[in-house]
Write an enzyme that holds these catalytic residues in place. Structure first.
Site, PDB file in Angstrom:
ATOM      1  N   ASN A   1       0.848  -1.199   0.000  1.00 52.76           N
ATOM      2  CA  ASN A   1       0.000   0.000   0.000  1.00 52.76           C
ATOM      3  C   ASN A   1       0.878   1.242   0.000  1.00 52.76           C
ATOM      4  O   ASN A   1       2.108   1.146   0.093  1.00 52.76           O
ATOM      5  CB  ASN A   1      -0.960  -0.028   1.195  1.00 52.76           C
ATOM      6  CG  ASN A   1      -0.223   0.008   2.510  1.00 52.76           C
ATOM      7  OD1 ASN A   1       0.432   0.977   2.841  1.00 52.76           O
ATOM      8  ND2 ASN A   1      -0.309  -1.086   3.268  1.00 52.76           N
ATOM      9  N   HIS A   2       0.259   2.396  -0.112  1.00 49.44           N
ATOM     10  CA  HIS A   2       0.986   3.643  -0.363  1.00 49.44           C
ATOM     11  C   HIS A   2       1.576   4.301   0.881  1.00 49.44           C
ATOM     12  O   HIS A   2       2.047   5.427   0.802  1.00 49.44           O
ATOM     13  CB  HIS A   2       0.077   4.649  -1.076  1.00 49.44           C
ATOM     14  CG  HIS A   2      -0.279   4.249  -2.477  1.00 49.44           C
ATOM     15  ND1 HIS A   2       0.670   4.087  -3.454  1.00 49.44           N
ATOM     16  CD2 HIS A   2      -1.458   3.955  -3.061  1.00 49.44           C
ATOM     17  CE1 HIS A   2       0.079   3.724  -4.588  1.00 49.44           C
ATOM     18  NE2 HIS A   2      -1.218   3.624  -4.369  1.00 49.44           N
TER      19      HIS A   2
END
Lengths: 281, 281
Positions: free
Chosen positions: B73-74
Site C-alpha cells: 500500500n501507499h
C-alpha cells in the site's frame, strides 16, 4: 498529449515512494526537459549510437487494488536507468519510460513517468513513431485487477478470506515487435529457475532481436541490487528458431553491464537495420 | 532473537526500495544501536515522557505473492517516523518497528525492520513486555496470500485471468489491546469516506485508548505527503461506548502534527495509567 498528462503525475508518484530526502535534493529533477529543449541537444551527439532514438522502459508497474492498496514487484529501475545513461553516452537520443522508482533522472534524458502497465503501454505507443531501438527493461505486471475499487476495501466481518480477480495486462514488448516496421527490440527475462529455457522461449514467442536473461534468485544480483549478471540470447545468423547464440556477461556493476550489453548489441543492430529501413522494398 | 534476525534483513530491504542515493549517504544508518548502547542513553532523558517506553509501528507491510511480486500500500512511513522523533524529544525511549520505507532512522531511536505483517506481529510481541505506550501507525496489510509461490509465477498460455486467494492477517493492534495488561494504545484509521463512523467503530472494536483518523482521499495530505490533518477520537471520561470525544488537528507538517498528537495524548495517558499498573488489585 498522453505524455504531458503522465508528466503531471510525477510529484504524486515520487511522494508515494516516500522519497522525502530525495525530493529535497536539487539533483532529483523529475521534470523532463521540454521536447524542444531536448531536441536541441541531439545534433551535438557523437558516438556509435549517434542519430539513433533509443526508447527504454524501466522499473516496476503498480496495479491499483483500491485507493491505498496495489500489486507490484521488486524492480528498482536501476538496470533501465543504467542502460539509459550508457545509450546516452554512446550518442543516442534516449526516452526513458519509468514506473514508480526513487531514482533521479540522468542528465540529458527525456523521462516519462507512469504507474500502471496500461499507462506504460500508452507512453510506449506515443514514442514509437521514430524509435530505432526499443529496450523493454521494465518489470511490467502481467496482471491487473479486473475491477479497481473506488473506495478503500473494508474487511467483511466474519469473513477471513478475500479473492482478487486479475486479468491479463497487454504485452507491451509484443505490441512493439508486432508492428509493421518494428524497431530493433531487446527484452529482459528475470527468472528464478530454468533461465535458458524461459529466455529462449520468450525470444522466439515475442519476436525479440535480443533477450537479456537474469537469474533473480542469486543473492546480490538482479532486483534492487547494484550489480547484475546476464546471459544474452539471440537467433544465429541463419535466422532459424532452433539456432540460438548465447553470450554470458559475468557479474559487475549495472552501469558496466549496461555498457557491455550495448557493445554486444551494436553489430546485431547494424546487421538488422537494412531489413526494416523505410527505403527497403 | 527475532529482532536480531529481522535486523539482518535490513540491507536487503533497503535495496528493494531502490534507495540507491540514500544508501550512499552516511546519514542513512539503518543499523540500530545495540540494546546496550541504546539503554545507556535512557537515564539522561528528560521531558513529559521520560522513563516511558513507546513502541511505534510505521510504514506499509509487503505480502509476497512469489519471489518477485507482492501486495502493498501507499504508506510512506513519514507519520510514524515523525511520531518516533516527537516521542524521543519528549524524553521517551522509542522502539520503531518499520515496514519497507526509504526513510533514514532518526537519531537515538531503536529501529526494527520488517517486511510482512507476520514479521511485524513477531517484532511487536518481542517488544511488548515493558511497553508503556503502543502507537500502531503502520498500514498493515489486512490480507496475505494463502500460499506464497516458491518460484516466479508464469503466465498460463491461453489463460487470460488469474485468481489470488488471500487470507486474513493477524490484527496486530487488537493483539496488543487484548493482552492482560495492555499498554496505552493509539490506533490509526486511514479512510477515504465515512471517517467518523469507521474511526468510532474501530476505537470500540479494537479497544483503543485513542484513535487518529485521516482522510487519505484529501490531495496533499496523508499517504506519502509531508503534511497531514487528523481527527482524534477517544471515549469520554464516563467510559461509555456511546460517548466519544473528538478533537480536530488542522493540516500541518507531519512532525508538528505528531507533536500536537502527543500533547493531546499525554493527559489521557496519565489518567489511564493507574488502572493497569502492576501494583493495582
Amino acid at each position: 498529449e498522453i505524455v504531458a498528462a503522465l508528466d503531471t503525475e510525477l510529484s504524486g508518484n515520487a511522494e508515494h515512494n516516500g522519497a522525502l530526502p530525495l525530493d529535497a535534493s536539487p539533483e532529483h529533477d523529475d521534470h523532463a526537459p521540454t521536447p524542444d529543449a531536448f531536441m536541441a541537444h541531439a545534433p551535438t551527439a557523437a558516438g556509435p549510437l549517434a542519430g539513433c532514438h533509443v526508447v527504454i522502459t524501466a522499473g516496476p508497474t503498480r496495479e491499483a487494488i483500491d485507493p491505498v492498496r496495489y500489486l507490484s514487484n521488486h524492480s528498482s529501475g536501476k538496470m533501465g536507468f543504467a542502460l539509459a545513461e550508457a545509450a546516452r553516452d554512446q550518442g543516442a537520443r534516449v526516452t526513458l519510460i519509468s514506473g514508480p522508482v526513487t531514482l533521479a533522472t540522468p542528465a540529458g534524458i527525456h523521462r516519462v513517468n507512469v504507474i500502471s502497465a496500461m499507462e506504460m503501454l500508452e507512453a510506449v505507443n506515443a514514442t514509437l513513431a521514430d524509435c530505432d531501438i526499443f529496450i523493454g527493461c521494465a518489470a511490467v505486471a502481467d496482471y491487473r485487477l479486473e475491477e479497481v475499487a473506488e473506495h478503500k476495501l473494508k474487511k467483511v466481518p466474519g469473513s477471513t478470506a478475500l479473492t482478487l480477480n486479475l486479468i491479463e495486462n497487454p504485452d507491451i514488448i509484443a505490441a512493439v515487435t508486432h508492428r509493421e516496421q518494428p524497431p530493433f527490440t531487446v527484452g529482459f527475462a528475470a527468472e528464478t529457475r530454468e533461465l535458458a529455457r524461459h529466455a529462449h522461449d520468450k525470444l522466439v514467442r515475442k519476436r525479440l532481436d535480443l533477450i537479456v536473461a537474469n537469474d533473480v534468485a542469486t543473492p546480490g544480483l538482479g532486483f534492487g541490487a547494484d550489480d547484475n549478471a546476464a546471459v544474452l540470447y539471440h537467433l544465429a545468423a541463419s535466422g532459424s528458431e532452433a539456432a540460438v547464440t548465447s553470450h554470458t556477461l559475468s557479474p559487475r556493476a549495472k552501469r558496466a553491464l549496461a555498457q557491455a550489453l550495448l557493445d554486444y548489441m551494436l553489430p546485431l543492430y547494424r546487421a538488422h537495420q537494412p531489413t526494416r529501413s523505410p527505403a527497403a522494398p
